[in-house]
Motif scaffolding. Structure first.
Motif, PDB file in Angstrom:
ATOM      1  N   LEU A 145       0.330  -1.011  -0.093  1.00 36.02           N
ATOM      2  CA  LEU A 145       0.017   0.224   0.004  1.00 36.02           C
ATOM      3  C   LEU A 145       0.664   1.310   0.295  1.00 36.02           C
ATOM      4  CD1 LEU A 145      -2.626   0.864   0.364  1.00 36.02           C
ATOM      5  CD2 LEU A 145      -2.762   1.153   3.033  1.00 36.02           C
ATOM      6  N   ILE A 146       1.367   2.100  -0.882  1.00 36.50           N
ATOM      7  CA  ILE A 146       1.806   3.469  -1.216  1.00 36.50           C
ATOM      8  C   ILE A 146       0.821   4.610  -1.016  1.00 36.50           C
ATOM      9  CG2 ILE A 146       3.659   4.630  -2.798  1.00 36.50           C
ATOM     10  CD1 ILE A 146       4.078   2.123  -3.689  1.00 36.50           C
ATOM     11  N   GLU A 147       1.388   5.066   0.110  1.00 39.30           N
ATOM     12  CA  GLU A 147       0.348   6.654   0.034  1.00 39.30           C
ATOM     13  C   GLU A 147       1.665   7.562   0.159  1.00 39.30           C
ATOM     14  OE1 GLU A 147      -3.133   5.487   2.479  1.00 39.30           O
ATOM     15  OE2 GLU A 147      -1.298   5.447   3.544  1.00 39.30           O
ATOM     16  N   THR A 148       0.866   8.953  -0.421  1.00 41.58           N
ATOM     17  CA  THR A 148       2.232  10.093  -0.297  1.00 41.58           C
ATOM     18  C   THR A 148       0.950  11.416   0.009  1.00 41.58           C
ATOM     19  OG1 THR A 148       1.417  11.002  -2.296  1.00 41.58           O
ATOM     20  CG2 THR A 148       3.222   9.223  -2.389  1.00 41.58           C
ATOM     21  N   ALA A 149       1.956  12.350   0.551  1.00 37.48           N
ATOM     22  CA  ALA A 149       1.575  13.355   0.998  1.00 37.48           C
ATOM     23  C   ALA A 149       1.991  14.255   1.044  1.00 37.48           C
ATOM     24  CB  ALA A 149       1.417  13.645   2.808  1.00 37.48           C
ATOM     25  N   SER A 150       1.888  16.021  -0.041  1.00 39.50           N
ATOM     26  CA  SER A 150       1.877  17.015  -0.182  1.00 39.50           C
ATOM     27  C   SER A 150       2.509  18.089   0.751  1.00 39.50           C
ATOM     28  CB  SER A 150       1.679  17.986  -2.035  1.00 39.50           C
ATOM     29  OG  SER A 150       2.233  16.985  -2.491  1.00 39.50           O
ATOM     30  N   LEU A 151       3.328  17.789   0.855  1.00 39.52           N
ATOM     31  CA  LEU A 151       4.099  19.114   2.276  1.00 39.52           C
ATOM     32  C   LEU A 151       4.619  19.605   1.902  1.00 39.52           C
ATOM     33  CD1 LEU A 151       4.200  15.936   4.386  1.00 39.52           C
ATOM     34  CD2 LEU A 151       2.806  17.067   5.494  1.00 39.52           C
ATOM     35  N   GLY A 152       4.075  21.227   1.461  1.00 38.47           N
ATOM     36  CA  GLY A 152       5.092  22.312   1.107  1.00 38.47           C
ATOM     37  C   GLY A 152       5.941  21.776  -0.393  1.00 38.47           C
ATOM     38  N   ASP A 153       6.895  21.659  -0.429  1.00 36.50           N
ATOM     39  CA  ASP A 153       7.904  21.465  -1.370  1.00 36.50           C
ATOM     40  C   ASP A 153       8.025  20.195  -1.844  1.00 36.50           C
ATOM     41  OD1 ASP A 153       7.984  24.508  -2.234  1.00 36.50           O
ATOM     42  OD2 ASP A 153      10.104  24.266  -1.460  1.00 36.50           O
ATOM     43  N   VAL A 154       7.847  19.685  -0.322  1.00 38.76           N
ATOM     44  CA  VAL A 154       8.050  18.113  -0.197  1.00 38.76           C
ATOM     45  C   VAL A 154       7.338  17.075  -0.424  1.00 38.76           C
ATOM     46  CG1 VAL A 154       9.156  16.436   1.510  1.00 38.76           C
ATOM     47  CG2 VAL A 154       9.858  18.817   1.443  1.00 38.76           C
ATOM     48  N   ARG A 155       6.907  15.998  -1.144  1.00 37.10           N
ATOM     49  CA  ARG A 155       6.207  15.049  -1.425  1.00 37.10           C
ATOM     50  C   ARG A 155       6.897  13.837  -0.132  1.00 37.10           C
ATOM     51  NH1 ARG A 155       3.051  13.557  -6.439  1.00 37.10           N
ATOM     52  NH2 ARG A 155       1.560  11.942  -5.466  1.00 37.10           N
ATOM     53  N   PHE A 156       6.148  13.357   0.592  1.00 34.51           N
ATOM     54  CA  PHE A 156       6.646  12.305   1.203  1.00 34.51           C
ATOM     55  C   PHE A 156       6.045  11.091   0.661  1.00 34.51           C
ATOM     56  CE2 PHE A 156       6.997   9.677   5.457  1.00 34.51           C
ATOM     57  CZ  PHE A 156       8.105  10.198   5.843  1.00 34.51           C
ATOM     58  N   ALA A 157       6.390  10.049   1.021  1.00 28.40           N
ATOM     59  CA  ALA A 157       6.125   8.687   0.403  1.00 28.40           C
ATOM     60  C   ALA A 157       5.928   7.645   1.570  1.00 28.40           C
ATOM     61  CB  ALA A 157       6.571   8.180  -0.809  1.00 28.40           C
ATOM     62  N   VAL A 158       4.704   7.163   1.715  1.00 27.68           N
ATOM     63  CA  VAL A 158       5.013   5.819   2.584  1.00 27.68           C
ATOM     64  C   VAL A 158       4.136   4.436   2.024  1.00 27.68           C
ATOM     65  CG1 VAL A 158       3.519   4.752   4.611  1.00 27.68           C
ATOM     66  CG2 VAL A 158       3.708   7.199   4.567  1.00 27.68           C
ATOM     67  N   VAL A 159       5.555   3.675   2.014  1.00 28.42           N
ATOM     68  CA  VAL A 159       5.530   3.037   1.001  1.00 28.42           C
ATOM     69  C   VAL A 159       5.172   1.177   2.282  1.00 28.42           C
ATOM     70  CG1 VAL A 159       7.010   0.756  -0.679  1.00 28.42           C
ATOM     71  CG2 VAL A 159       6.868   3.344  -0.840  1.00 28.42           C
ATOM     72  N   GLY A 160       3.610   0.900   2.562  1.00 30.51           N
ATOM     73  CA  GLY A 160       3.713  -0.119   3.499  1.00 30.51           C
ATOM     74  C   GLY A 160       3.898  -1.528   2.953  1.00 30.51           C
ATOM     75  N   VAL A 161       3.580  -2.341   3.634  1.00 30.98           N
ATOM     76  CA  VAL A 161       4.598  -3.706   3.233  1.00 30.98           C
ATOM     77  C   VAL A 161       4.110  -5.057   3.976  1.00 30.98           C
ATOM     78  CG1 VAL A 161       5.641  -5.432   2.276  1.00 30.98           C
ATOM     79  CG2 VAL A 161       6.315  -3.326   1.469  1.00 30.98           C
ATOM     80  N   GLY A 162       3.028  -5.601   3.782  1.00 29.15           N
ATOM     81  CA  GLY A 162       2.346  -6.148   4.984  1.00 29.15           C
ATOM     82  C   GLY A 162       3.051  -8.613   4.113  1.00 29.15           C
TER      83      GLY A 162
END
Ligand code: BTN
Length: 276
Positions: A145-162
């Motif tokens: 499950l991959i999710e991203t959040a845009s925070l100002g200039d930065v895009r943060f990615a969360v890569v979840g693995v089960g």
């Protein structure tokens, strides 16, 4: 500072070894293991929104609200979800999320790149069901499950693995899940994490620089759907013919080739082959 924090008693996680392997390539990286959390993905997205943007690997021994793609739940497979009671210190599944700032020119194909890294780290016989489920012998073994959040200039990615480690109940799934211990007897969640973590970080970094294109041939080598008659959630029925350079699924039907970028795809062995 290693940044490893293990509050659980018996399970020995290779947090230090993972930190040593990854931190030279990823500034500010930490490893954290928690005994229980709602969802490692949810937690890293919360932290990111609160301004915590350093790269982190968050591992949970239990999740109370694990999430899958398309709003589904992800069960850890423990006794709380009807799974087998395991020996002390044994986990039915490995659950972790890797959070990091990421800036690829093109995000398309990231989930395929992640899936490819996971299968290549674990076993030659594992396959990928587009876009990123890991399957073995017609059963799902791991999910991403991959999710991203845009925070100002930065895009943060969360890569979840089960990853299912021990055999477990089907919990109402049409196909009961596969488990890694069927392929690799004796493997446990910590050993699995040790195998996948560092290659995953490097794969994501290569993706950030080069995109999905260079991985296309390798994906085809693991592609469970290739040549199969598939039905997409939009009703399209056709034959899967791999992916294009952006990771879109190519489906050949009577109306030509369609590149699918987001859809639920099921294999339909009951459907007659379409002559194309
Ligand atoms: C899927 O198959 O639909 C994706 C499943 C992803 C499950 C993992 S477990 C660790 C991380 N935390 C979550 O809540 N989900 C992912």
């Amino acid at each position: 500072m290693i940044g490893a924090q293990n509050m659980s008693a018996p399970i020995r996680w290779p947090a230090e070894a993972i930190w040593e392997a990854i931190s030279p390539h990823l500034a500010g990286f930490t490893v954290e293991v928690v005994p229980e959390i709602d969802s490692t993905n949810t937690e890293l997205m919360r932290r990111a929104r609160a301004g915590q943007l350093d790269p982190v690997l968050l591992v949970a021994e239990h999740q109370t609200a694990g999430r899958g793609r398309l709003g589904r739940q992800w069960f850890s497979g423990g006794v709380e979800s009807g799974g087998a009671r395991l020996a002390a210190g044994q986990l039915p599944s490995l659950m972790f999320s890797l959070g990091l700032p990421l800036a690829p020119l093109d995000w398309s194909g990231l989930s395929l790149a992640v899936g490819l890294s996971i299968v290549e780290s674990l076993h030659l016989d594992l396959q990928l069901k587009w876009p990123n489920d890991v399957w073995w012998q017609s059963r799902k073994l791991a999910g991403i499950l991959i999710e991203t959040a845009s925070l100002g200039d930065v895009r943060f990615a969360v890569v979840g693995v089960g990853v299912n480690i021990a055999p477990r109940d089907g919990q109402g799934l049409s196909t009961p899940p596969a488990s890694l211990s069927e392929l690799l007897p004796g493997i446990d969640a910590p050993e699995t994490l040790l195998r996948v973590a560092q290659p995953l970080v490097r794969a994501i970094q290569r993706f950030e620089t080069h995109g999905f294109g260079p991985l296309r041939t390798a994906f085809h080598g693991r592609d469970l759907l290739y040549g199969q008659t598939v039905r997409c959630s939009d009703g399209l029925i056709g034959i899967a013919r791999g992916v294009d350079a952006s990771g879109a699924l190519l489906v050949h039907s009577e109306n030509g080739v369609k590149a699918i970028t987001s859809a639920e795809v099921s294999v339909r062995p009951d459907l007659p082959a379409i002559p194309i």
